[in-house]
Design a protein around this motif. Structure first.
Motif, PDB file in Angstrom:
ATOM      1  N   LEU A 167       0.824  -1.211   0.000  1.00  0.00           N
ATOM      2  CA  LEU A 167       0.000   0.000   0.000  1.00  0.00           C
ATOM      3  C   LEU A 167       0.859   1.262   0.000  1.00  0.00           C
ATOM      4  O   LEU A 167       0.543   2.254  -0.672  1.00  0.00           O
ATOM      5  N   ARG A 168       1.977   1.235   0.736  1.00  0.00           N
ATOM      6  CA  ARG A 168       2.844   2.413   0.842  1.00  0.00           C
ATOM      7  C   ARG A 168       3.715   2.618  -0.396  1.00  0.00           C
ATOM      8  O   ARG A 168       4.255   3.708  -0.609  1.00  0.00           O
ATOM      9  N   SER A 169       3.875   1.588  -1.192  1.00  0.00           N
ATOM     10  CA  SER A 169       4.820   1.669  -2.310  1.00  0.00           C
ATOM     11  C   SER A 169       4.298   2.476  -3.498  1.00  0.00           C
ATOM     12  O   SER A 169       5.077   2.868  -4.364  1.00  0.00           O
ATOM     13  N   TRP A 170       2.972   2.675  -3.562  1.00  0.00           N
ATOM     14  CA  TRP A 170       2.345   3.371  -4.688  1.00  0.00           C
ATOM     15  C   TRP A 170       2.513   2.615  -6.002  1.00  0.00           C
ATOM     16  O   TRP A 170       2.305   3.180  -7.085  1.00  0.00           O
ATOM     17  N   ARG A 171       2.876   1.348  -5.932  1.00  0.00           N
ATOM     18  CA  ARG A 171       2.975   0.570  -7.171  1.00  0.00           C
ATOM     19  C   ARG A 171       1.578   0.297  -7.741  1.00  0.00           C
ATOM     20  O   ARG A 171       1.395   0.321  -8.958  1.00  0.00           O
ATOM     21  N   GLU A 172       0.640  -0.012  -6.851  1.00  0.00           N
ATOM     22  CA  GLU A 172      -0.763  -0.153  -7.261  1.00  0.00           C
ATOM     23  C   GLU A 172      -1.405   1.220  -7.038  1.00  0.00           C
ATOM     24  O   GLU A 172      -2.056   1.473  -6.027  1.00  0.00           O
ATOM     25  N   THR A 173      -1.204   2.095  -8.020  1.00  0.00           N
ATOM     26  CA  THR A 173      -1.439   3.526  -7.837  1.00  0.00           C
ATOM     27  C   THR A 173      -2.876   3.852  -7.468  1.00  0.00           C
ATOM     28  O   THR A 173      -3.133   4.646  -6.555  1.00  0.00           O
ATOM     29  N   ARG A 174      -3.824   3.273  -8.155  1.00  0.00           N
ATOM     30  CA  ARG A 174      -5.223   3.623  -7.915  1.00  0.00           C
ATOM     31  C   ARG A 174      -5.656   3.243  -6.497  1.00  0.00           C
ATOM     32  O   ARG A 174      -6.356   4.012  -5.833  1.00  0.00           O
ATOM     33  N   THR A 482      -6.772  -4.692  -7.135  1.00  0.00           N
ATOM     34  CA  THR A 482      -8.073  -4.037  -7.149  1.00  0.00           C
ATOM     35  C   THR A 482      -8.265  -3.309  -8.471  1.00  0.00           C
ATOM     36  O   THR A 482      -7.388  -2.561  -8.918  1.00  0.00           O
ATOM     37  N   GLY A 483      -9.403  -3.550  -9.107  1.00  0.00           N
ATOM     38  CA  GLY A 483      -9.666  -2.880 -10.378  1.00  0.00           C
ATOM     39  C   GLY A 483      -8.870  -3.482 -11.517  1.00  0.00           C
ATOM     40  O   GLY A 483      -8.597  -4.674 -11.550  1.00  0.00           O
ATOM     41  N   ALA A 484      -8.472  -2.623 -12.455  1.00  0.00           N
ATOM     42  CA  ALA A 484      -7.795  -3.095 -13.668  1.00  0.00           C
ATOM     43  C   ALA A 484      -6.281  -3.018 -13.576  1.00  0.00           C
ATOM     44  O   ALA A 484      -5.581  -3.276 -14.555  1.00  0.00           O
ATOM     45  N   GLU A 485      -5.741  -2.655 -12.428  1.00  0.00           N
ATOM     46  CA  GLU A 485      -4.293  -2.555 -12.292  1.00  0.00           C
ATOM     47  C   GLU A 485      -3.642  -3.931 -12.302  1.00  0.00           C
ATOM     48  O   GLU A 485      -4.223  -4.907 -11.815  1.00  0.00           O
ATOM     49  N   PRO A 486      -2.413  -4.044 -12.822  1.00  0.00           N
ATOM     50  CA  PRO A 486      -1.702  -5.331 -12.750  1.00  0.00           C
ATOM     51  C   PRO A 486      -1.249  -5.606 -11.320  1.00  0.00           C
ATOM     52  O   PRO A 486      -0.848  -4.684 -10.601  1.00  0.00           O
ATOM     53  N   PRO A 487      -1.318  -6.854 -10.865  1.00  0.00           N
ATOM     54  CA  PRO A 487      -0.889  -7.178  -9.498  1.00  0.00           C
ATOM     55  C   PRO A 487       0.568  -6.810  -9.261  1.00  0.00           C
ATOM     56  O   PRO A 487       1.440  -7.110 -10.084  1.00  0.00           O
ATOM     57  N   LEU A 488       0.826  -6.118  -8.155  1.00  0.00           N
ATOM     58  CA  LEU A 488       2.172  -5.701  -7.759  1.00  0.00           C
ATOM     59  C   LEU A 488       2.822  -4.810  -8.817  1.00  0.00           C
ATOM     60  O   LEU A 488       4.042  -4.637  -8.824  1.00  0.00           O
ATOM     61  N   ASN A 489       2.005  -4.287  -9.736  1.00  0.00           N
ATOM     62  CA  ASN A 489       2.506  -3.449 -10.833  1.00  0.00           C
ATOM     63  C   ASN A 489       3.621  -4.160 -11.603  1.00  0.00           C
ATOM     64  O   ASN A 489       4.617  -3.555 -12.005  1.00  0.00           O
ATOM     65  N   ALA A 490       3.448  -5.465 -11.785  1.00  0.00           N
ATOM     66  CA  ALA A 490       4.453  -6.271 -12.485  1.00  0.00           C
ATOM     67  C   ALA A 490       3.825  -6.897 -13.723  1.00  0.00           C
ATOM     68  O   ALA A 490       2.636  -7.243 -13.730  1.00  0.00           O
TER      69      ALA A 490
END
Length: 697
Positions: A167-174, A482-490
């Motif tokens: 949550l703190r990393s902002w990788r899953e921005t939305r 959550t939503g359409a974001e890629p998991p772990l922004n990977a």
């Protein structure tokens, strides 16, 4: 008329006359006040159907979703696959629970529960198998409790830390932006506490919200520092719920092995510290040096520590050290309350977990509603209480706690005199968490379901093959955003690369100093010495086993109890669910359980034809002894050898030692059955088949 309405009209007690929920089930009030009003009142039951606790009542209830162990059948006792592979069991054994999850619970139950005694009085929270206040201490039990602490609390806290890192990393921005916007909006409106409490209520009452706010990800795949993707510590993602990602044959095995190695790692560090191992300060060695000729001294503890003191110029004699005995005595004396405290922490953690995510046949919503009802007043109060009022109240409470001892002590004295044992009514397991099981209590209820339907739960399957070094299959249930974001922004390629096997990763440490301290090099000659001792020890063990046969023939009681403790083959494992191979006073025979007769009983017979008993009652077996199931007052797992001999046998011969079981009836008569390859399975049947209320010792 619905079951709920009928229960409310009759005023029946939950777990005794009906399973229907009532208002009192949702409120955090004790199920009864008998521990205070009538602490000595004795209540015993002669069968499961008398429903002395909620566990017994749930086991005999007619469940909507049924598994193989809950189906009607014509046989007296049905074999659901006691000696079959997991693939050959066609459906779930218990409705609403996968077989892998069931076997995980049973496997851990076998390691946790050693000794039970019947409790004739009311049990707290309407569930039996609570830990006794005077629980016996043993190093093996301490190890089991520490491993259990790792599997529940440590892994759970690690998962929370990694969720926060994500949550703190902002990788899953939305997702992070949504959390950030809601928090600062609540801060601007002075609604931080109401927002947090409302979120907590939502997470408790609405389970789907947990996956939306905190989408799942394999524990080993998340970097706790960056919140991004990482290579699992095991070098491959073979399991999703373990912290290392190690491969496993059955669900939960990787976490169990981690827990065992967690304890071993602690003891290894303690031993190396006690022996003064300092590889950085050691001189360089070459082949043929004394270091190459002797094994690593960290294999011993006390002796090696004393040897280190002598080498440093100290005195080895106890006459020169007057602190050794009192310090060791104090340490061992405090081990029991420490062990009990560790168990209490694990119990509470498991109860909260089972309240938030109940397992059938326990109620689905009652416990969540009860927890939410406790937080709801905090939410309402937080809407009107200012930060000034809150701090005023906190500082007043601190001052009263510090200076109000005369009032507090007199109040406690009055309570203890007027309402003895009042503390028992306020325990979490009797109020907020009443009726919520620990994993052991849940397992016992599941075992009782099988016994109530004459379909004993098969033991967990096992295999001698190592798990494959390949990635496990990942679905949306294990990795999602959550939503359409890629998991772990990977990307998919990054995830696949992290999951693939890399044999070097598991050996990576934080530096050369850690490598040197961690390594335990015996040297070529040291390894030969260890091999020599192993060979000679194996010969000595075989001689001792042969001697036991001779000593047993001349009447040695201890030798008779050791006969057959080291089985010659694994064929003896194939038995159950009715009969179990074992020995009584050295004589080969079978323990068998009969439930068709008027009085269900457990017996021991030396009749060789018992193998054909199946599910048919035999009257020509001529048992050496018989105990009615309802007369069993105590069950205790005992070792086939002492702990030192067991280690030596396992190390030198590479063989498993068959342990035993002590069965004590209500008159105090003890029957000790030894050389039981399926000791845990027999214990589980006996502990679940009757109407006894148990307490773990």
């Amino acid at each position: 008329m619905s079951a709920d309405e009928e229960a409310n009209q009759n005023g029946s007690t939950s777990g005794q006359n009906t399973i229907a929920s009532k208002l009192t089930d949702i409120l955090p009030v004790p199920p009864n006040t008998q521990p205070v009003s009538e602490p000595e009142k004795r209540e015993t039951a002669n069968s499961l159907t008398e429903e002395p606790t909620l566990s017994h009542a749930l086991a005999t209830d007619d469940h909507e979703e049924k598994g193989l162990a809950q189906q009607e059948h014509d046989e007296e006792v049905i074999d659901l696959g006691w000696n079959e592979k997991k693939e050959e069991i066609s459906g779930p054994l218990v409705g609403g629970l996968g077989n892998e999850d069931l076997w995980l619970l049973v496997r851990r139950f076998n390691k946790q529960v050693y000794h039970v005694k019947e409790v004739p009085t009311t049990v707290p929270g309407d569930l039996d198998l609570n830990i006794a206040d005077e629980e016996e201490f043993s190093p093996d039990k301490l190890r089991a409790n520490v491993e259990r602490l790792y599997m529940t609390v440590v892994v759970g806290l690690l998962a929370a830390v990694k969720h926060i890192a994500r949550l703190r990393s902002w990788r899953e921005t939305r997702r992070t932006a949504s959390f950030c916007a809601v928090y600062f909006l609540a801060w601007a409106l002075d609604l931080v506490v109401p927002t947090l409490t409302l979120t907590l209520i939502t997470l408790i009452v609405y389970p789907r919200s947990r996956d939306i706010l905190f989408p799942p990800a394999p524990l080993a795949l998340v970097d706790s520092k960056t919140g991004g993707i990482q290579k699992p510590k095991a070098g491959v993602l073979g399991s999703t719920e373990s912290s290392t990602g190690a491969p496993q044959n059955y669900k939960g095995e990787a976490v169990e092995q981690e827990a065992s190695n967690f304890f071993n790692g602690i003891t290894s560090i303690v031993v190396t510290s006690a022996t003064g191992k300092n590889p950085q300060a050691a001189p360089s060695t070459e082949s043929g040096s004394p270091d190459d000729a002797v094994p690593d001294p960290t294999s011993v503890t006390v002796a090696a520590a004393e040897a280190k003191d002598v080498a440093a110029g100290g005195k080895a004699s106890p006459k020169h050290d007057k602190t050794k005995v009192p310090v060791e005595t104090a340490m061992w004396t405090k081990m029991r309350p420490i062990m009990h405290g560790v168990a209490d922490v694990s119990d509470t953690w498991e109860r909260f977990a089972n309240a938030l995510s109940p397992t059938p046949p326990f109620p689905r919503d009652i416990y969540r509603l009860r927890l939410a009802s406790l937080i709801l007043p905090l939410f309402l109060i937080s809407l009107f209480v200012t930060s000034y009022m809150f701090m005023k109240g906190v500082t007043f409470g601190v001052g009263f706690g510090f200076f109000g001892d005369p009032i507090i002590s007199r109040g406690l004295k009055w309570l203890n005199h007027t309402f003895p044992n009042w503390q028992k009514l306020l325990e979490l397991r009797n109020t907020i968490l009443k009726g919520v099981p620990t994993n052991a209590q849940l397992t016992l209820t599941l075992l009782r379901i099988g016994e109530a339907n004459k379909a004993p739960i098969p033991p967990p399957p096992s295999t001698s093959e190592p798990p494959p070094e390949k990635p496990t299959e990942i679905t949306d249930n294990e990795l999602r955003a959550t939503g359409a974001e890629p998991p772990l922004n990977a990307t998919d390629e990054e995830i696949q690369q992290a999951m693939e096997h890399d044999p070097r990763t598991a050996h990576e440490t934080g530096g050369s100093d850690i490598d040197a301290a961690k390594g335990s090099k015996h040297g070529k000659k040291g390894s030969k010495i260890i091999g020599f001792f192993k060979g000679t020890t194996k010969g000595a063990v075989k001689t001792a086993i042969g001697t036991d046969h001779a000593r047993a023939k001349v009447g040695s009681h201890h030798a008779k109890n050791r006969l057959g403790a080291v089985p010659r083959s694994d064929d003896s494992r194939i038995s159950g669910p009715v009969d179990f191979q074992g020995r009584y006073k050295g004589q080969k025979g079978h323990v068998y359980i009969t439930t068709k007769s008027t009085i269900p009983a457990v017996s021991f017979s030396t009749d060789s034809t018992i193998e054909k008993i199946g599910s048919v009652e035999r009257e020509d077996l001529h048992p050496l002894w018989t105990i009615a199931i309802n007369d069993i007052a105590e069950l205790k797992k005992v070792g086939g050898y002492g702990w030192k001999a067991k280690i030596v046998v396992g190390w030198s011969m590479g063989r498993e030692v068959a342990d035993g079981l002590e069965i004590t009836d209500r008159l105090g008569n003890v029957r000790r059955v030894t050389a039981l390859p399926m000791r845990d399975e027999l214990f589980n049947r006996l502990v679940a088949i009757g109407g006894q209320k148990w307490e773990a010792w």
